[in-house]
Scaffold this active site. Structure first.
Site, PDB file in Angstrom:
ATOM      1  N   LYS A 111       2.141  -0.195  14.867  1.00 38.90           N
ATOM      2  CA  LYS A 111       3.573  -0.324  15.143  1.00 38.90           C
ATOM      3  C   LYS A 111       3.962  -1.581  15.933  1.00 38.90           C
ATOM      4  O   LYS A 111       5.142  -1.949  15.975  1.00 38.90           O
ATOM      5  CB  LYS A 111       4.057   0.908  15.941  1.00 38.90           C
ATOM      6  CG  LYS A 111       4.157   2.163  15.108  1.00 38.90           C
ATOM      7  CD  LYS A 111       5.366   2.132  14.197  1.00 38.90           C
ATOM      8  CE  LYS A 111       5.271   3.105  13.057  1.00 38.90           C
ATOM      9  NZ  LYS A 111       5.008   2.520  11.760  1.00 38.90           N
TER      10      LYS A 111
ATOM     11  N   HIS B 286       0.848  -1.201   0.000  1.00 36.38           N
ATOM     12  CA  HIS B 286       0.000   0.000   0.000  1.00 36.38           C
ATOM     13  C   HIS B 286       0.878   1.243   0.000  1.00 36.38           C
ATOM     14  O   HIS B 286       1.808   1.346   0.789  1.00 36.38           O
ATOM     15  CB  HIS B 286      -0.892   0.030   1.243  1.00 36.38           C
ATOM     16  CG  HIS B 286      -2.059  -0.903   1.154  1.00 36.38           C
ATOM     17  ND1 HIS B 286      -3.162  -0.782   1.932  1.00 36.38           N
ATOM     18  CD2 HIS B 286      -2.276  -1.982   0.358  1.00 36.38           C
ATOM     19  CE1 HIS B 286      -4.028  -1.749   1.628  1.00 36.38           C
ATOM     20  NE2 HIS B 286      -3.504  -2.491   0.686  1.00 36.38           N
TER      21      HIS B 286
ATOM     22  N   TYR C  13       4.723   6.391   9.680  1.00 34.16           N
ATOM     23  CA  TYR C  13       3.838   5.261   9.374  1.00 34.16           C
ATOM     24  C   TYR C  13       4.581   4.162   8.613  1.00 34.16           C
ATOM     25  O   TYR C  13       4.459   2.985   8.938  1.00 34.16           O
ATOM     26  CB  TYR C  13       2.623   5.764   8.574  1.00 34.16           C
ATOM     27  CG  TYR C  13       1.477   4.778   8.565  1.00 34.16           C
ATOM     28  CD1 TYR C  13       0.525   4.779   9.587  1.00 34.16           C
ATOM     29  CD2 TYR C  13       1.352   3.839   7.556  1.00 34.16           C
ATOM     30  CE1 TYR C  13      -0.517   3.862   9.605  1.00 34.16           C
ATOM     31  CE2 TYR C  13       0.313   2.916   7.558  1.00 34.16           C
ATOM     32  CZ  TYR C  13      -0.615   2.934   8.586  1.00 34.16           C
ATOM     33  OH  TYR C  13      -1.642   2.025   8.593  1.00 34.16           O
TER      34      TYR C  13
ATOM     35  N   TYR D 246      -8.743   5.564   7.943  1.00 33.99           N
ATOM     36  CA  TYR D 246      -8.796   5.935   9.356  1.00 33.99           C
ATOM     37  C   TYR D 246      -9.839   7.044   9.482  1.00 33.99           C
ATOM     38  O   TYR D 246      -9.669   8.111   8.894  1.00 33.99           O
ATOM     39  CB  TYR D 246      -7.445   6.458   9.827  1.00 33.99           C
ATOM     40  CG  TYR D 246      -6.372   5.397   9.976  1.00 33.99           C
ATOM     41  CD1 TYR D 246      -5.640   4.946   8.885  1.00 33.99           C
ATOM     42  CD2 TYR D 246      -6.086   4.855  11.231  1.00 33.99           C
ATOM     43  CE1 TYR D 246      -4.652   3.977   9.040  1.00 33.99           C
ATOM     44  CE2 TYR D 246      -5.093   3.890  11.392  1.00 33.99           C
ATOM     45  CZ  TYR D 246      -4.383   3.452  10.300  1.00 33.99           C
ATOM     46  OH  TYR D 246      -3.403   2.498  10.449  1.00 33.99           O
TER      47      TYR D 246
ATOM     48  N   PRO E 208      -2.895   0.441  18.899  1.00 35.61           N
ATOM     49  CA  PRO E 208      -2.697  -0.053  17.538  1.00 35.61           C
ATOM     50  C   PRO E 208      -2.912   0.974  16.424  1.00 35.61           C
ATOM     51  O   PRO E 208      -2.697   0.657  15.259  1.00 35.61           O
ATOM     52  CB  PRO E 208      -3.726  -1.193  17.420  1.00 35.61           C
ATOM     53  CG  PRO E 208      -4.750  -0.889  18.449  1.00 35.61           C
ATOM     54  CD  PRO E 208      -4.069  -0.157  19.554  1.00 35.61           C
TER      55      PRO E 208
END
Ligand code: APR
Ligand code: PHB
Length: 390
Positions: free
Chosen positions: A296, A72, A384, A200, A292
């Site tokens: 990570k 992704h 990220y 998100y 979460p």
């Protein structure tokens, strides 16, 4: 029983450490209290940073990851009835790969067993002794019998509820922690994902996340109260809440399907320092937990043992102690970067207090900044996808 490095726990940390040691010609035995079936089926996280993917490649574990993992290059942030893409690869040159943690665990177990490695399932470590000597002992129970594993070092990779951390004498470790007034309800559903990239969502009723495991399987999460019972969440209620929090953009709808698994996970931030005492080295969830939201947990566990693998190689190969001595300091730099990032993502996306309009405005300002400023978006993206060096 005797080995060089005794490893407690067959999660990503313990198994990867055993694999790395094997590649360096160092013997280890992994003790795991659960069955092989249990650890291979346990549904957990599913995002690999670039560095974790590179580690799996480098160590010959990427065959299935290459076939089934999904690369992704961005994520979506959804708030205020809008959805914005953070183009991670454009901003950083790096990407993430969606591949379930239990798939990593399956690949690691297969590799260890194929190489003749010792992974003892249903072997419950009960006590660690002699950690301040050069021959520590792990006492464990298997098939109703008490057994001992003698080793040069112990690697405590037994997660948050393991025994290893507790073997350090009182007063040595310092704990840093934060609990959050919410939990995540996670759902695995037999529904083709309605998204190409993770979404998100910040919503007035709480956070929601749309993730996936394969072209047929969706993985979804909802922010719920910390003391919520799963029985209070029949499937129809889950889908209704997911629709409310995610279907906020015109023309967009999620795909529903049979729920295969659902569970509620508390959220916490937790670190103990240092990550070593005498001959005990702690790694992964045994010494640090992140909420979460930043994806990570598994990546930190793998990063810890990558350091530990090199440190043991220097010890056994070149009689060098410096990498082992520096392990905790080096690992904690990455741990704290991830602590901050995970706390920041969590704070930006969840409903923190029931009625705090000021907080809500700050979140909206932060999200808007993250999707409009290339500088801020790059900061999000580089954390990220994972910073190569911290
Ligand atoms: N004896 C033997 N094994 C034990 C004991 C014990 N006393 N206590 C715990 N274990 C095992 C657990 O059953 C588990 O399989 O240790 C293993 C720890 O594995 P994980 O919990 O997966 O921890 P870690 O390898 O550090 O990986 C961290 O897991 O929880 C997720 O989000 C987290 O993705 C992160 C990852
Ligand atoms: C998951 O797919 O399980 C997942 C994805 C992103 C997160 C957390 C979990 O931040």
């Amino acid at each position: 029983m005797r080995t060089q490095v005794g490893i407690v726990g067959a999660g990503p940390a313990g198994l990867m450490l055993s694999h790395l040691l094997h590649l360096h010609g160092i013997e280890s035995v992994v003790l795991e209290c659960r069955s092989r079936e249990y650890v291979e089926q346990r549904v957990r996280a599913g995002v690999l940073e670039q560095g974790s993917v590179d580690l799996l490649h480098r160590t010959g574990l990427a065959d299935r990851l290459l076939r089934e993992g999904m690369r992704h290059e961005g994520i979506e942030l959804r708030f205020d009835g809008e959805s914005h893409r953070v183009p991670m690869t454009e901003l950083t040159g790096r990407a993430i790969t969606v591949y379930g943690q239990q798939e990593v665990v399956k690949d690691l177990i297969a590799a260890r067993l194929a190489a003749g490695g010792s992974v003892l399932f249903e072997a419950d470590a009960v006590r660690l002794d002699g950690l301040d000597s050069d021959s520590p002992v792990i006492h464990f129970r298997r098939d109703g019998r008490d057994e001992e594993l003698h080793c040069d070092f112990v690697a405590g990779c037994d997660g948050f509820h393991g025994v290893s951390r507790g073997a350090v004498p009182d007063g040595v470790l310092r704990t840093y922690e934060r609990t959050y007034p919410f939990a995540w309800l996670g759902v695995l559903a037999a529904a083709p994902p309605a998204v190409d990239e993770l979404v998100y969502a910040n919503h007035e009723r709480g956070f929601a996340l749309y993730s996936l495991r394969s072209p047929e399987i969706s993985r979804l999460y909802l922010q719920v109260d910390p003391d919520e019972e799963i029985a209070a969440w029949p499937d129809e209620r889950i889908w209704a809440e997911l629709r409310t929090r995610l279907e906020t953009v015109p023309g967009w709808s999620l795909n529903e399907g049979p729920v295969l698994e659902k569970s509620i996970t508390p959220m916490r931030s937790f670190v103990v320092e240092p990550m070593q005492w005498q001959r005990l080295f702690l790694a992964g969830d045994a010494v640090h937990i992140v909420p979460p939201t930043g994806a990570k947990g598994m990546n930190l566990a793998l990063a810890d043992v990558a350091l530990l693998g090199d440190a043991f190689a220097a010890w056994y190969g070149q009689q060098r102690a410096d990498l082992l001595e520096n392990y905790s300091t080096t690992a904690l730099r990455r741990v704290w970067r991830a602590q901050h990032f995970s706390w920041w993502m969590t704070s930006m996306l969840h409903r923190l207090e029931k009625d705090d309009p000021y907080e809500t405005k700050l979140q909206a300002a932060t999200l808007r900044y993250a999707v409009s400023s290339p500088a801020y978006a790059t900061s999000l993206a580089e954390n990220y996808v994972g910073l190569p060096e911290v």
